[in-house]
Design a protein around this motif. Structure first.
Motif, mmCIF file in Angstrom:
data_model
loop_
_atom_site.group_PDB
_atom_site.id
_atom_site.type_symbol
_atom_site.label_atom_id
_atom_site.label_comp_id
_atom_site.label_asym_id
_atom_site.label_seq_id
_atom_site.Cartn_x
_atom_site.Cartn_y
_atom_site.Cartn_z
ATOM 1 N N PRO A 78 -12.361 4.566 -14.086
ATOM 2 C CA PRO A 78 -12.921 3.992 -12.855
ATOM 3 C C PRO A 78 -11.908 3.071 -12.198
ATOM 4 N N ALA A 79 -12.011 2.921 -10.897
ATOM 5 C CA ALA A 79 -11.155 1.968 -10.187
ATOM 6 C C ALA A 79 -11.672 0.560 -10.448
ATOM 7 N N VAL A 80 -10.758 -0.359 -10.773
ATOM 8 C CA VAL A 80 -11.145 -1.731 -11.112
ATOM 9 C C VAL A 80 -10.424 -2.702 -10.176
ATOM 10 N N GLU B 232 -5.321 -7.342 -2.313
ATOM 11 C CA GLU B 232 -6.552 -7.133 -3.068
ATOM 12 C C GLU B 232 -6.949 -5.665 -2.984
ATOM 13 N N VAL B 233 -6.988 -5.005 -4.127
ATOM 14 C CA VAL B 233 -7.253 -3.565 -4.167
ATOM 15 C C VAL B 233 -8.133 -3.251 -5.372
ATOM 16 N N SER B 234 -8.579 -2.000 -5.407
ATOM 17 C CA SER B 234 -9.101 -1.419 -6.637
ATOM 18 C C SER B 234 -8.025 -0.478 -7.145
ATOM 19 N N VAL B 235 -7.829 -0.443 -8.450
ATOM 20 C CA VAL B 235 -6.748 0.361 -9.006
ATOM 21 C C VAL B 235 -7.269 1.246 -10.131
ATOM 22 N N LYS B 236 -6.794 2.502 -10.137
ATOM 23 C CA LYS B 236 -7.053 3.424 -11.242
ATOM 24 C C LYS B 236 -5.758 3.599 -12.018
ATOM 25 N N VAL C 221 -2.927 3.776 -9.092
ATOM 26 C CA VAL C 221 -3.271 4.246 -7.748
ATOM 27 C C VAL C 221 -4.244 3.267 -7.113
ATOM 28 N N PHE C 222 -3.958 2.856 -5.872
ATOM 29 C CA PHE C 222 -4.681 1.779 -5.209
ATOM 30 C C PHE C 222 -5.654 2.323 -4.170
ATOM 31 N N TYR C 223 -6.832 1.660 -4.119
ATOM 32 C CA TYR C 223 -7.886 2.061 -3.185
ATOM 33 C C TYR C 223 -8.462 0.839 -2.481
ATOM 34 N N ASP C 224 -9.006 1.103 -1.305
ATOM 35 C CA ASP C 224 -9.875 0.158 -0.608
ATOM 36 C C ASP C 224 -11.179 0.912 -0.392
ATOM 37 N N GLY C 225 -12.131 0.691 -1.279
ATOM 38 C CA GLY C 225 -13.334 1.513 -1.260
ATOM 39 C C GLY C 225 -12.989 2.945 -1.646
ATOM 40 N N THR C 226 -13.319 3.886 -0.764
ATOM 41 C CA THR C 226 -12.971 5.287 -1.029
ATOM 42 C C THR C 226 -11.612 5.664 -0.463
ATOM 43 N N ARG C 227 -11.014 4.755 0.298
ATOM 44 C CA ARG C 227 -9.744 5.075 0.964
ATOM 45 C C ARG C 227 -8.564 4.908 0.005
ATOM 46 N N LEU C 228 -7.712 5.921 -0.064
ATOM 47 C CA LEU C 228 -6.494 5.868 -0.862
ATOM 48 C C LEU C 228 -5.424 5.101 -0.092
ATOM 49 N N SER D 16 -7.930 12.550 -5.596
ATOM 50 C CA SER D 16 -7.064 11.640 -4.838
ATOM 51 C C SER D 16 -6.028 10.961 -5.720
ATOM 52 N N TYR D 17 -6.356 10.707 -6.979
ATOM 53 C CA TYR D 17 -5.415 10.040 -7.890
ATOM 54 C C TYR D 17 -4.074 10.768 -7.928
ATOM 55 N N PHE D 18 -4.111 12.093 -7.879
ATOM 56 C CA PHE D 18 -2.884 12.885 -7.995
ATOM 57 C C PHE D 18 -2.130 13.004 -6.673
#
Length: 371
Positions: A315-317, A305-309, A342-349, A161-163
């Motif tokens: 890992p997403a932080v 508010e997100v998790s970012v790789k 790259v931003f995530y909400d849980g597993t969602r890109l 998903s990152y790509f």
């Protein structure tokens, strides 16, 4: 081995499959055929650097195009090869070299997906009257009510998903990713079950257009200035040694810094191509508090508010987005301008963008990357 590819009535539908010549896209084609839909395989010829013709485990050149054709024949589907070499050179290879010349660390796979592999292939598939374009990426397309979402692949070791952060909502409506829930072992089993010659073909480990992983030779040929020698300096500007070209270095790198007598390991903290300098320091100097991200692209709803790789294997932080700035909850290490955030909400890109500048956790070390 069944999937309707998200089509109401697969029979009578047409599925175009992007076939790179590897096992993943070949199994995607086999799964498409199993639906009963008409299937068309398409392979992009993107480069040919002589010896690349003989390489396997890459994509989009020589032997891999031949393998894709053999798989298509085995499955009994039409197969087209499209020559996009000039577009790929301008949009991916040239930019790859330019980024290294600027002291940045490029990520060509994301560029390729945002350009020829999605934009151009989707256009071609729609011209063929296709109902969807299927690829072998390990990501999951999830229909959530009236919303289509893109999620990480089920296997974290295979998630791609990152790509794909630059995928648009319109593109996602047309794309299909049937491998997102499958482990690699099952993909190879399906390939063997269908008698596909690529069942045991090794996965690519390198950037596809860089023979033997020697990216420096390619960059030096395209941008000779990147092999000019220069100084290696510490954080205070004191000269510690010499290097043999900025092309050989990336942020966070430890190997290749040929300096004797240092009491502690030294890492590349900054690359200054205009001065021809490599700035090194202790690991603590790699701690980054926040980054500036440009060319933001959202596939989901924008949120703060997100998790970012910040690297494909990182890992997403947790982080907080404010305009084009992203602040980490805790300092992040080895963040390199030119890579993607790259931003995530849980597993969602949710989306992402290119890292343009970094701000060190220690304000004394802050230096904007070359813009």
């Amino acid at each position: 081995m069944t999937s309707n590819f998200g089509l109401d009535r697969p029979q009578g539908s047409r599925i175009v499959v992007a076939m790179s010549g590897g096992v993943d896209s070949s199994v995607t084609a086999a799964l498409a055929v199993a639906t009963g839909a008409e299937v068309v395989g398409v392979t992009l010829q993107l480069y040919d650097h002589g010896e690349a013709v003989k390489r396997t485990g890459s994509c989009c050149a020589g032997q891999d195009i031949y393998d894709a054709k053999q798989v298509a024949d085995r499955l009994g589907i039409a197969h087209y090869v499209l020559d996009y070499e000039s577009r790929f050179r301008e949009g991916v290879i040239d930019r790859f070299a330019d980024e290294y010349a600027r002291g940045r660390t490029p990520i060509p796979c994301a560029l390729c997906n945002q350009g020829v592999k999605f934009t151009d292939l989707i256009h071609f598939a729609r011209e063929l009257g296709a109902d969807c374009l299927a690829t072998g990426h390990y990501v999951r397309r999830v229909v959530n009510g009236d919303r289509v979402e893109l999620h990480k692949g089920s296997d974290p070791k295979r998630d791609q998903s990152y790509f794909l952060y630059g995928t648009t909502t319109d593109q996602l409506g047309f794309l299909r990713f049937p491998l997102g829930d499958l482990p690699k072992s099952e993909v190879r089993r399906i390939a063997a079950e269908n008698g596909l010659i690529v069942a045991g073909k090794p996965d690519s480990q390198d950037i596809c257009f860089v023979p033997n992983g020697d990216y420096a030779s390619l960059v030096k040929r395209l941008r000779p200035e990147t092999e000019a020698p220069g100084d290696i300096v510490d954080l205070d500007g004191r000269i510690l040694g010499r290097h043999r070209g900025v092309v050989h270095f990336t942020i966070g790198q430890r190997r290749g810094i040929e300096i004797g007598g240092s009491p502690a390991p030294l890492y590349v903290v900054r690359i200054e191509p205009e001065q021809g300098r490599i700035v090194v320091g202790p690991r603590s100097a790699l701690a980054i508090d926040r980054i500036r991200v440009e060319e933001l692209s959202w596939i989901g709803e924008g949120q703060s508010e997100v998790s970012v790789k910040v690297r494909s294997l990182a890992p997403a932080v947790p982080a907080l987005i404010d305009g084009g700035w992203v602040r980490f909850d805790r300092p992040e290490y080895g963040v390199a301008p030119g890579q993607a955030a790259v931003f995530y909400d849980g597993t969602r890109l949710l989306g992402g963008g290119w890292i343009a500048d970094t701000v060190a956790a220690d304000p004394r070390l802050t230096c904007a990357a070359a813009a």
